[in-house]
Design a protein around this motif. Structure first.
Motif, PDB file in Angstrom:
ATOM      1  N   ALA A   1       0.834  -1.204   0.000  1.00  0.00           N
ATOM      2  CA  ALA A   1       0.000   0.000   0.000  1.00  0.00           C
ATOM      3  C   ALA A   1       0.869   1.255   0.000  1.00  0.00           C
ATOM      4  CB  ALA A   1      -0.934  -0.010   1.213  1.00  0.00           C
ATOM      5  N   ASP A   2       1.894   1.258   0.835  1.00  0.00           N
ATOM      6  CA  ASP A   2       2.798   2.403   0.900  1.00  0.00           C
ATOM      7  C   ASP A   2       3.517   2.588  -0.428  1.00  0.00           C
ATOM      8  OD1 ASP A   2       4.046   4.359   2.969  1.00  0.00           O
ATOM      9  OD2 ASP A   2       5.800   3.501   1.975  1.00  0.00           O
ATOM     10  N   TRP A   3       3.939   1.476  -1.042  1.00  0.00           N
ATOM     11  CA  TRP A   3       4.643   1.547  -2.325  1.00  0.00           C
ATOM     12  C   TRP A   3       3.769   2.175  -3.403  1.00  0.00           C
ATOM     13  CZ3 TRP A   3       3.746  -0.497  -7.201  1.00  0.00           C
ATOM     14  CH2 TRP A   3       4.791  -0.360  -8.125  1.00  0.00           C
ATOM     15  N   PHE A   4       2.535   1.750  -3.507  1.00  0.00           N
ATOM     16  CA  PHE A   4       1.660   2.318  -4.525  1.00  0.00           C
ATOM     17  C   PHE A   4       1.474   3.817  -4.317  1.00  0.00           C
ATOM     18  CE2 PHE A   4       0.168  -1.933  -5.857  1.00  0.00           C
ATOM     19  CZ  PHE A   4       0.062  -1.727  -7.233  1.00  0.00           C
ATOM     20  N   ALA A   5       1.262   4.238  -3.070  1.00  0.00           N
ATOM     21  CA  ALA A   5       1.058   5.660  -2.796  1.00  0.00           C
ATOM     22  C   ALA A   5       2.293   6.474  -3.168  1.00  0.00           C
ATOM     23  CB  ALA A   5       0.710   5.856  -1.323  1.00  0.00           C
ATOM     24  N   VAL A   6       3.458   5.998  -2.747  1.00  0.00           N
ATOM     25  CA  VAL A   6       4.697   6.714  -3.035  1.00  0.00           C
ATOM     26  C   VAL A   6       4.989   6.708  -4.531  1.00  0.00           C
ATOM     27  CG1 VAL A   6       7.178   6.768  -2.607  1.00  0.00           C
ATOM     28  CG2 VAL A   6       5.616   6.244  -0.736  1.00  0.00           C
ATOM     29  N   ALA A   7       4.735   5.589  -5.201  1.00  0.00           N
ATOM     30  CA  ALA A   7       4.976   5.508  -6.641  1.00  0.00           C
ATOM     31  C   ALA A   7       4.041   6.436  -7.415  1.00  0.00           C
ATOM     32  CB  ALA A   7       4.819   4.072  -7.124  1.00  0.00           C
ATOM     33  N   LEU A   8       2.809   6.562  -6.953  1.00  0.00           N
ATOM     34  CA  LEU A   8       1.876   7.486  -7.609  1.00  0.00           C
ATOM     35  C   LEU A   8       2.417   8.910  -7.554  1.00  0.00           C
ATOM     36  CD1 LEU A   8      -1.545   6.056  -6.385  1.00  0.00           C
ATOM     37  CD2 LEU A   8      -0.853   6.327  -8.782  1.00  0.00           C
ATOM     38  N   ALA A   9       2.852   9.333  -6.375  1.00  0.00           N
ATOM     39  CA  ALA A   9       3.429  10.676  -6.261  1.00  0.00           C
ATOM     40  C   ALA A   9       4.724  10.771  -7.062  1.00  0.00           C
ATOM     41  CB  ALA A   9       3.682  11.011  -4.797  1.00  0.00           C
ATOM     42  N   GLY A  10       5.539   9.729  -6.991  1.00  0.00           N
ATOM     43  CA  GLY A  10       6.808   9.737  -7.710  1.00  0.00           C
ATOM     44  C   GLY A  10       6.659   9.748  -9.212  1.00  0.00           C
ATOM     45  N   SER A  11       5.525   9.253  -9.700  1.00  0.00           N
ATOM     46  CA  SER A  11       5.303   9.254 -11.155  1.00  0.00           C
ATOM     47  C   SER A  11       5.187  10.669 -11.689  1.00  0.00           C
ATOM     48  CB  SER A  11       4.036   8.460 -11.489  1.00  0.00           C
ATOM     49  OG  SER A  11       2.861   9.164 -11.100  1.00  0.00           O
ATOM     50  N   ARG A  12       4.898  11.623 -10.808  1.00  0.00           N
ATOM     51  CA  ARG A  12       4.796  13.025 -11.215  1.00  0.00           C
ATOM     52  C   ARG A  12       6.097  13.794 -11.015  1.00  0.00           C
ATOM     53  NH1 ARG A  12      -1.057  15.736  -9.881  1.00  0.00           N
ATOM     54  NH2 ARG A  12      -2.241  14.511 -11.387  1.00  0.00           N
TER      55      ARG A  12
ATOM     56  N   GLY B   1      -1.511  10.036  -3.193  1.00  0.00           N
ATOM     57  CA  GLY B   1      -2.235   9.459  -4.319  1.00  0.00           C
ATOM     58  C   GLY B   1      -3.417  10.242  -4.830  1.00  0.00           C
ATOM     59  N   ASP B   2      -4.086  11.011  -3.970  1.00  0.00           N
ATOM     60  CA  ASP B   2      -5.296  11.729  -4.385  1.00  0.00           C
ATOM     61  C   ASP B   2      -5.066  12.648  -5.581  1.00  0.00           C
ATOM     62  OD1 ASP B   2      -6.468  10.452  -2.279  1.00  0.00           O
ATOM     63  OD2 ASP B   2      -7.101  12.256  -1.204  1.00  0.00           O
ATOM     64  N   PRO B   3      -3.948  13.393  -5.641  1.00  0.00           N
ATOM     65  CA  PRO B   3      -3.749  14.274  -6.798  1.00  0.00           C
ATOM     66  C   PRO B   3      -3.587  13.520  -8.113  1.00  0.00           C
ATOM     67  CG  PRO B   3      -2.356  14.951  -4.962  1.00  0.00           C
ATOM     68  CD  PRO B   3      -2.899  13.604  -4.612  1.00  0.00           C
ATOM     69  N   VAL B   4      -3.322  12.225  -8.030  1.00  0.00           N
ATOM     70  CA  VAL B   4      -3.059  11.441  -9.239  1.00  0.00           C
ATOM     71  C   VAL B   4      -4.292  10.664  -9.688  1.00  0.00           C
ATOM     72  CG1 VAL B   4      -1.504   9.775 -10.335  1.00  0.00           C
ATOM     73  CG2 VAL B   4      -0.675  11.210  -8.447  1.00  0.00           C
ATOM     74  N   ILE B   5      -4.955   9.956  -8.752  1.00  0.00           N
ATOM     75  CA  ILE B   5      -6.114   9.131  -9.146  1.00  0.00           C
ATOM     76  C   ILE B   5      -7.370   9.472  -8.352  1.00  0.00           C
ATOM     77  CG2 ILE B   5      -4.676   7.214  -9.940  1.00  0.00           C
ATOM     78  CD1 ILE B   5      -5.348   5.748  -7.306  1.00  0.00           C
ATOM     79  N   GLY B   6      -7.317  10.516  -7.535  1.00  0.00           N
ATOM     80  CA  GLY B   6      -8.496  10.927  -6.795  1.00  0.00           C
ATOM     81  C   GLY B   6      -8.655  10.168  -5.488  1.00  0.00           C
ATOM     82  N   ALA B   7      -9.380  10.778  -4.543  1.00  0.00           N
ATOM     83  CA  ALA B   7      -9.564  10.176  -3.227  1.00  0.00           C
ATOM     84  C   ALA B   7     -10.302   8.848  -3.300  1.00  0.00           C
ATOM     85  CB  ALA B   7     -10.310  11.145  -2.306  1.00  0.00           C
TER      86      ALA B   7
END
Length: 463
Positions: free
Chosen positions: A34-45, A415-421
């Motif tokens: 879960a932490d990885w997905f959240a961090v990767a979402l932010a990191g993708s930007r 993650g919210d800024p990338v795929i929404g809450a």
């Protein structure tokens, strides 16, 4: 003569099943994913994450796995693992081991998620693979550190190549002999240097090759390419090559009964050994009062010699360098009362009010402190007042954990800024049910902002 350690480890990992893993380690693996997905979402930007994604999509190839925030684009699993590992290391919010020497998830989870898509794995298989990969990293680090780090090698990519290979091998269902070869081939590709601090993106790059090389090792072994069984404890093997003082027994100690995996999480967007200093700064800010921060005239940090000579960068040139600067991180925490992504921008890095505090920081080695990352900070103000704070276990550590609510808040922040809450909530829900999911690929589809039906379609196309 005893068999090579790689053979014993390969036997263990090739036979490992989810019912052999203690419940707490399965829970840890879910939290890590879960932490990885959240961090990767932010990191993708982030700039480094975007470049890695561009590299993977422009290189192209067989459509096997998705890139985080890649709009559903599919690339070979090796490229997805590479790009996603870099993205998940691009905002300095990824997990860390208890000694702050390496990060589990960028090489292991990035490789596992990509191969799970390629192989059509279940959620239970993904969980098992992540635990196995983390165990491999932990055992290799225990065997070779701190000498490996002190010699100038970066632990995350050097041992991460093995962790990624094991995770991929579990998902590809490699047998003992083939898993042994995968470990051998991972060793042929193990690399990564600590010469990575500074204004460049260098540090963000390191987990990428580890994830990619681990997947390559497992796939090549599956195809029949054989690797050296003596890669770990042979006379010219990994332990001897990467460490002056190694403990080969740590490779196998408690194997099958103990999982030496101790995962901690980041509450601040910078290198983990800096977090103790930030916690001290935030505590002192409360003692002083935000309105008196401008009156600070000296900042002294007593730090264990294990880390005292790292992260001293009074005037970072870029936000990349700021994220590995104790000076800047303490300054911005005192000034703004926070140390998350908004505090590490190119604009903030040149804020003279923050830099005034940053340049005040003096670091003094002190081996009387109980832990390598311990910090004792003393701040003096213009009126002669003195304030102190000592932190041995930073927020997010095993001894000072984030609550489930804080972990969820971190995931939403990133993650919210990338795929929404709603998208983040759905992704976290599915990860919490991971052992029951028939299709692990659903997670990556949800991370693209897709619903469950789209996730099922993505899985079908992958098959």
């Amino acid at each position: 003569m005893s068999e090579p350690a790689a053979v014993t480890l390969a036997r263990h990992f090739s036979k490992l099943s989810i019912d052999q893993i203690p419940a707490r380690h399965l829970a840890d693996a879910k939290a890590l994913i879960a932490d990885w997905f959240a961090v990767a979402l932010a990191g993708s930007r982030a700039d480094s994450g975007a470049i890695a994604r561009r590299f993977a999509t422009e290189t192209g190839g067989r459509e096997e796995a998705c890139i985080v925030n890649g709009g559903g684009a599919r690339v070979p699993a090796v490229h997805a693992a590479f790009a996603n590992a870099i993205a998940s290391h691009s905002v300095e919010l990824d997990d860390v081991d208890i000694l702050a020497l390496f990060h589990f998830s960028p090489p292991v989870v990035a490789a596992a998620v990509a191969v799970a898509e390629r192989a059509g794995s279940t959620g239970a298989e993904l969980l098992t693979a992540v635990v196995a990969g983390c165990e491999a990293m932990a055992r290799l680090s225990d065997a070779t550190n701190p000498s490996l780090r002190d010699r100038g090698y970066h632990t995350t990519p050097t041992v991460g190549a093995f962790g990624a290979a094991v995770a991929a091998g579990v998902l590809l269902r490699l047998d003992e002999a083939t898993m042994t070869s995968a470990l051998g081939l991972a060793g042929a590709q193990a690399s990564g240097l600590m010469e990575m601090y500074g204004p460049s993106m260098q540090k963000r790059f390191n987990p990428g090759p580890a994830a990619r090389n681990g997947v390559t090792a497992a796939v090549m072994a599956q195809l029949g390419f054989t690797g050296a069984a003596t890669i770990l404890d042979g006379p010219r093997g990994f332990c001897r090559a990467f460490s002056d003082h190694y403990d080969a027994e740590a490779l196998l100690r408690g194997l099958g009964t103990e999982f030496p995996i101790h995962i901690e999480y980041k509450a601040y967007s910078c290198a983990r050994p800096i977090h103790n200093g930030i916690d001290c700064a935030l505590d002192i800010r409360k003692q002083i009062g935000a309105d008196r921060v401008d009156g600070i005239r000296s900042i002294t940090i007593r730090r264990h010699s294990a880390w005292a000579h790292y992260h001293q960068i009074p005037r970072p040139a870029t936000h990349h360098e700021a994220q590995v600067s104790m000076n800047y991180s303490v300054g911005v925490a005192l000034r703004e009362g926070a140390a998350l992504l908004p505090q590490y921008t190119e604009e903030k890095v040149h804020d003279e009010a923050i830099l005034r505090l940053s340049e005040m920081v003096t670091v003094v080695p002190d081996d009387s402190l109980p832990r390598g990352v311990s910090c004792l900070m003393t701040v003096e103000t213009a009126d002669g007042a003195s304030f102190s704070s000592q932190v041995d276990h930073p927020k997010g550590s095993i001894a000072n954990p984030m609550t489930p609510e804080e972990a969820a808040a971190k995931a939403h922040l990133l993650g919210d800024p990338v795929i929404g809450a709603a998208g983040v909530t759905r992704l976290l829900e599915r990860i919490s049910q991971l052992e029951t999911l028939p299709r692990a690929a659903e997670l990556m589809a949800l991370a693209q902002g897709s619903g469950v039906k789209a996730a099922e379609k993505a899985f079908a196309s992958a098959c």
